[in-house]
Design a protein around this motif. Structure first.
Motif, short mmCIF file in Angstrom:
data_model
loop_
_atom_site.label_atom_id
_atom_site.label_comp_id
_atom_site.label_asym_id
_atom_site.label_seq_id
_atom_site.Cartn_x
_atom_site.Cartn_y
_atom_site.Cartn_z
N VAL A 147 45.28 39.44 40.47
CA VAL A 147 45.05 40.22 39.26
C VAL A 147 44.84 41.69 39.65
O VAL A 147 44.06 41.99 40.54
CB VAL A 147 43.83 39.70 38.48
CG1 VAL A 147 43.64 40.48 37.17
CG2 VAL A 147 43.98 38.20 38.19
N PHE A 148 45.55 42.58 38.95
CA PHE A 148 45.44 44.00 39.27
C PHE A 148 45.03 44.79 38.03
O PHE A 148 45.12 44.31 36.90
CB PHE A 148 46.76 44.55 39.83
CG PHE A 148 47.90 44.54 38.84
CD1 PHE A 148 48.11 45.63 37.98
CD2 PHE A 148 48.77 43.47 38.76
CE1 PHE A 148 49.15 45.63 37.07
CE2 PHE A 148 49.83 43.46 37.84
CZ PHE A 148 50.01 44.55 37.00
N GLY A 149 44.59 46.03 38.25
CA GLY A 149 44.19 46.91 37.16
C GLY A 149 43.13 47.87 37.63
O GLY A 149 42.76 47.89 38.81
N ASP A 150 42.59 48.67 36.72
CA ASP A 150 41.58 49.65 37.07
C ASP A 150 40.33 48.95 37.60
O ASP A 150 39.76 48.08 36.93
CB ASP A 150 41.20 50.49 35.85
CG ASP A 150 42.36 51.35 35.35
OD1 ASP A 150 43.38 51.41 36.05
OD2 ASP A 150 42.22 51.96 34.27
N TRP A 181 48.42 41.79 35.28
CA TRP A 181 47.53 42.86 34.82
C TRP A 181 46.33 42.26 34.12
O TRP A 181 46.44 41.32 33.33
CB TRP A 181 48.28 43.80 33.88
CG TRP A 181 47.44 44.93 33.35
CD1 TRP A 181 46.68 45.78 34.07
CD2 TRP A 181 47.29 45.31 31.98
NE1 TRP A 181 46.06 46.68 33.24
CE2 TRP A 181 46.42 46.42 31.96
CE3 TRP A 181 47.83 44.82 30.78
CZ2 TRP A 181 46.05 47.06 30.77
CZ3 TRP A 181 47.47 45.45 29.60
CH2 TRP A 181 46.60 46.55 29.60
N VAL A 182 45.15 42.79 34.43
CA VAL A 182 43.91 42.25 33.89
C VAL A 182 43.89 42.29 32.37
O VAL A 182 43.30 41.40 31.72
CB VAL A 182 42.70 42.99 34.49
CG1 VAL A 182 42.66 44.45 34.04
CG2 VAL A 182 41.39 42.29 34.16
N GLY A 183 44.53 43.28 31.77
CA GLY A 183 44.58 43.36 30.32
C GLY A 183 45.37 42.22 29.69
O GLY A 183 45.11 41.84 28.55
N LEU A 281 53.69 45.34 37.77
CA LEU A 281 52.91 46.17 38.68
C LEU A 281 53.47 47.58 38.75
O LEU A 281 52.72 48.57 38.76
CB LEU A 281 52.89 45.54 40.08
CG LEU A 281 52.13 46.31 41.16
CD1 LEU A 281 50.67 46.54 40.78
CD2 LEU A 281 52.23 45.57 42.50
N ASP A 282 54.79 47.69 38.78
CA ASP A 282 55.42 49.01 38.83
C ASP A 282 55.10 49.83 37.58
O ASP A 282 54.83 51.03 37.65
CB ASP A 282 56.93 48.85 38.99
CG ASP A 282 57.63 50.18 39.23
OD1 ASP A 282 57.04 51.04 39.91
OD2 ASP A 282 58.76 50.35 38.75
N GLU A 283 55.10 49.19 36.41
CA GLU A 283 54.75 49.88 35.17
C GLU A 283 53.32 50.38 35.22
O GLU A 283 53.01 51.50 34.80
CB GLU A 283 54.96 48.96 33.98
CG GLU A 283 56.43 48.69 33.66
CD GLU A 283 56.62 47.60 32.63
OE1 GLU A 283 57.69 47.56 32.00
OE2 GLU A 283 55.69 46.76 32.47
N GLY A 287 51.65 54.35 35.31
CA GLY A 287 50.79 54.80 34.22
C GLY A 287 51.18 54.30 32.86
O GLY A 287 50.77 54.87 31.83
N ALA A 288 51.94 53.20 32.80
CA ALA A 288 52.46 52.73 31.51
C ALA A 288 51.59 51.64 30.89
O ALA A 288 52.10 50.72 30.26
CB ALA A 288 53.88 52.21 31.69
N THR A 289 50.27 51.71 31.04
CA THR A 289 49.41 50.71 30.43
C THR A 289 49.34 50.93 28.93
O THR A 289 49.38 52.05 28.45
CB THR A 289 47.99 50.76 31.02
OG1 THR A 289 47.50 52.11 30.92
CG2 THR A 289 47.98 50.34 32.47
N PRO A 290 49.22 49.83 28.15
CA PRO A 290 49.15 49.94 26.68
C PRO A 290 47.91 50.75 26.25
O PRO A 290 46.90 50.77 26.92
CB PRO A 290 49.04 48.48 26.22
CG PRO A 290 49.61 47.69 27.34
CD PRO A 290 49.28 48.42 28.60
#
Length: 290
Positions: A147-150, A181-183, A281-283, A287-290
């Protein structure tokens, strides 16, 4: 519902608490260090250490308990072992939840826990799953891939691996993972809290892509040069590196490098989600997070 999220101020906990709060639940985020965490107004925070045997004061009055408390798989903790946090911590939460009459127990496990790979992390996670399954609770278990994210631990780990432009990887980094993505994980976790028909289910979930570790390294550092390291030599090197303070690898990490971390059938579909709907992951790195 009154929902207690153990590990609620952590990497996965914050998005989940926001999701549960937006769905109208009364949420308590519990952690060892809850101060100053960015959570919605109305989410209560409380200080707790799940390694303490008596957690009755935490779960009393809760309708549901979510256990997200974890140490990263690649961490070799000092003073707080994987067994103490993942296994004993889960046992303490389960015992307190049974005594309090909690209706739902949601457990965050890990993909690969049933692989037989012998690491301290997987051994503790396996034991934690047994404690949950053997309980009298209505439980739901989630096994995500990476799981990835901020605020995640995974990307800093990769950055450390790629801190030099030349990156030696066991087997050339052919290990495949399915980063999520964690979201995208928060919604399915919240569904497990709410939906009584999911009791007794285990969900293996991952992201939209199956990437090799070499591909992940190049996404994080495009100029990286991956150098294949034969597995026997990598095993020896990891054993030696395990004695070096601050080293990102050790014998447990070598064992994990021999195991693909992907799902055969992605259970995100059980939540009405298609892989094409998930963030890559590339998105995220772009910086393409919703």
């Amino acid at each position: 519902m009154n929902v207690v999220v153990a590990g609620g101020t952590g990497f996965v906990g914050r998005p989940l608490c926001r999701e549960l709060h937006e769905r109208g639940h009364d949420v308590t985020a519990a952690s060892r260090s809850p101060d100053g965490v960015d959570l919605p107004e109305g989410v209560e925070t409380v200080r707790v250490d799940v390694t303490e045997p008596d957690l009755s004061g935490l779960v009393g009055g809760a309708d549901a308990v979510v256990n997200l408390v974890a140490l990263p798989s690649h961490v070799r903790p000092r003073g707080r072992s994987h067994r103490a946090v993942h296994l004993a911590g889960t046992e303490h939460l389960v015992r307190a939840s049974e005594a309090a009459g909690v209706d739902r127990f949601v457990q965050m496990s890990a993909l690969g826990v049933d692989s037989g790979v012998r690491t301290a992390y997987f051994a503790a996670k396996r034991g934690a799953e047994r404690a949950v399954r053997d309980s009298d609770l209505d439980w739901v278990i989630y096994r995500p891939s990476v799981v990835f994210g901020d605020g995640c631990a995974f990307l800093p780990f990769v950055e450390r691996l790629a801190s030099a432009r030349v990156v030696p990887l066991p087997g050339g980094g052919d290990l495949r993972i399915q980063p999520m993505w964690v979201g995208d994980l928060a919604g399915p976790l919240a569904d497990g809290v709410e939906d009584g028909e999911r009791a007794g289910d285990t969900y293996e979930v991952g992201g939209p892509e199956r990437l090799t570790m070499a591909e992940v390294v190049r996404l994080v550092r495009p100029d990286a040069v991956v150098v294949p390291v034969p597995m026997p030599l990598a095993r020896l090197g990891a054993a030696v590196a395990g004695y070096v303070p601050g080293s990102p690898v050790g014998s447990d990490q070598y064992r994990v490098f021999a195991l693909d971390n992907t799902v055969a059938d992605n259970d995100v579909a059980a939540f009405g989600i298609g892989e094409a709907d998930l963030l890559t992951l590339d998105e995220y790195l772009s910086g393409a997070t919703p």
